[in-house]
Design a protein around this motif. Sequence first.
Motif, PDB file in Angstrom:
ATOM      1  N   CYS A 576       0.822  -1.208   0.000  1.00 60.98           N
ATOM      2  CA  CYS A 576       0.000   0.000   0.000  1.00 60.98           C
ATOM      3  C   CYS A 576       0.861   1.264   0.000  1.00 60.98           C
ATOM      4  N   HIS A 578       2.714   2.276   2.347  1.00 56.82           N
ATOM      5  CA  HIS A 578       2.998   2.763   3.693  1.00 56.82           C
ATOM      6  C   HIS A 578       4.283   2.129   4.178  1.00 56.82           C
ATOM      7  N   CYS A 593      -1.449  -3.551   7.737  1.00 54.38           N
ATOM      8  CA  CYS A 593      -0.795  -2.250   7.754  1.00 54.38           C
ATOM      9  C   CYS A 593      -1.425  -1.376   8.840  1.00 54.38           C
ATOM     10  N   ASN A 595      -1.545   1.661   9.107  1.00 50.02           N
ATOM     11  CA  ASN A 595      -2.144   2.864   8.543  1.00 50.02           C
ATOM     12  C   ASN A 595      -3.470   2.601   7.844  1.00 50.02           C
ATOM     13  N   CYS A 596      -3.497   1.605   6.997  1.00 47.58           N
ATOM     14  CA  CYS A 596      -4.703   1.418   6.183  1.00 47.58           C
ATOM     15  C   CYS A 596      -5.314   0.032   6.360  1.00 47.58           C
TER      16      CYS A 596
HETATM   17 ZN   LIG Z   1      -1.067   0.852   4.323  1.00 50.69          ZN
END
Ligand SMILES: [Zn+2]
Length: 737
Positions: A576, A578, A593, A595-596
């Motif tokens: 992704c 990140h 992840c 973050n996402c």
């Molecule tokens: Zn991510």
Amino acid sequence: MASFQKLKCLNNGRKRSAVNELITMIMMIIKHQIDCFINLNGGDIKQLEIKEENMEGSSSQSGGTSTNTAPGNSENNNSLSYKTILYENMYNNRILLKLEEDGFITPDEKSKELIKELSEIKYLYALKVLFENLQNEFSSQVLANLLEALVDTPFNHYSKESVARLELHLRTLVTVLERICFSPIVLSKELRDKVYNSLAKFAEIHRKTTQVIEIGLDNNFRRNFNQFNQQSNNQDEQIIKKRNYNIDFLLIHLRDTLHSLRDDEARFQEIIRRIRDLLKTALNITPGILTIAGINLPNDCSILSMLTQIRQSLSFKYPVASYYVDWRIMLIIQNNLFIWSESSEKIISKKFSELVLMEYIWSFLEGEWVNAADKSILDSQTKFDEVSNKVVKSLKNAGGFLNELAGNEPIALPHTLWFGILDLAQNLIQRSSRIATYGLCYYLAIESLNKAPSNFIQFKSIELLLHLYNVDNKMFSMIEIDFDQYTQKLSENNLEDSLENFRNLLTFVKEKYHEDLKILSNNTGKGKEGKGKSLNQNSYLKKKQTSNSNILDVIADEITCPINSEPTDQLCILKCQHILAISNLKKLKQKICPNCREKIEDNDIRYLPQNSIYKNLYTKFFESGHILPSIELENSDQLYDSDDSDNSEFDFILIKNSNISSSLLSRITKKQHPTYQNIIKEINEKHYEKAESLCKEFLNFFPKSYSLRCILAYIYRCLNNYEQAHLYLEEAIYLNL
Ligand SMILES: [Zn+2]
């Protein structure tokens, strides 16, 4: 900001318990503010997209993040910027477009047309652009013909313009020769010798054009020319002052490349293959090293150890100048990264390719810097001049090629690798649209200038800085101050000669750069309004300014792991896009992840070493508060009892990874700045009075440090001096507003 309001409320009463909470929150706010600051100032900066996704609003978005890694989208907005001119030249070159209109579609067809006009700068430039795009493929016949044609192109007069033309000509020659290096083509001995012998011709053109510039076009050329010939010592001195060192560098590069290709292209191909394989392994493009399931995470996959492996296994059949081994490794690495990121399969993202390339650039330069003692500025200038004269002579020696077959190592300019790496950085700026890359190049140039042992490196550092200034004159408006500081430094060290020398050099490089820009802007349709005018800085009215955004913040942000919220040296980049510290990847309980929340698959993890960048910028990160000193709190659990529910992105990370207990305060960073270690030691041993005085002492050196203020606040809290603790926290907040 809601959490800030909360801070204000805490002013009334219950200070005692509040201060604990405050310390935690302030650390978060500091981080948060940096991010917000960047966001406010750089809405259109592409590489901040990831950050924006995280920070916008307080609802943590999940899933569905797609990162745009395609080049150029954001550039279209700045229709009048210098960057656009560069972009226009590279992607919408007027001449290449015209050729297409006229029915010359394939790269081969285009170059067959351009080959007819090699003495004209605009066609030469278009040709270089055509070859720099690694997507374009050429037949071996076209490559060989072009090489021959470039060697045969006449230079029948010498003028200011012909210096710029000579540089461009040699750069094009280099680009074509590099193409040949990376394709399975074996040049005939005749052609190789012909190219080699042409170097003498180019060296002579270089000498003559340099003289023309020295003398000035207003004077009677011939009369002065004769005068200088009578005073040969004086002449050398004059030449050095206004010398386009790029040409010296390119000639040496061409010589050594031809050398390394000699007789044994198969060997050369083998070297390329080995470096490519090693690079693939090191970055985990060939999966194997990085597996999150197992414990096979790399400990010694740093770039340096990889390079040592390569160097040991690499040898050329004929001796090449010693710089050339590293230089060739670097070129092969760069070539692979560009191909992988630009190919249609997108093996790696453009962002990743740049991050890795920058790390290699720093890593190589770090090696060069070690050898340059920075207090003895320019003391090697005399030595450099001597060698430089020898190199020119050896190039001019017609039988040189045969002589060198005897097996002696060819003579090269001191610090050729350093110069070459800076040249690569300059090239990367043209290809890149990422502020972090510009920023890293900026620090690279400043560091090189400060450590420059000769005019040679000074020249290249200045050129790089001017280049950045032209890409974004707001963001890099400080380069004039940097030049001033450098001259200050020279005068403080009583280097009067060097000072005078540097001033002349600076003027010269600026003039030279101006000439180069003319070529560039004349090549686009937008240069119509007049030759000189379009170069005026004021005419580059940008719609969206990226001003004031702190370059260091952007760099730090790029290599900041979302879990411990500070720049890290050993990272990985996920599918992704990140990033994550490798140490934290190991600890993730759920392989998603942070973050996402995208699922992490072993094969999608790319290893992203940033050791050299991290190491070299550590002090800067520390002073600006991106890296906070580690303090083991005896009651760190307690810090997270507070209901800071509006800090959702932190909550998310903290809850997700509660096993890591990544409190901003209790983090352990490996490489502590030595000056801070004592403070931390005293705190850990609960010698708070001692820590307090040390801390205040250091505050004199870093008067704007808010991390120091936070530590002080912590110390006062431990001393039960809540008034003082509160005071320092407020100062810290104030510094970050
Ligand atoms: Zn991510």
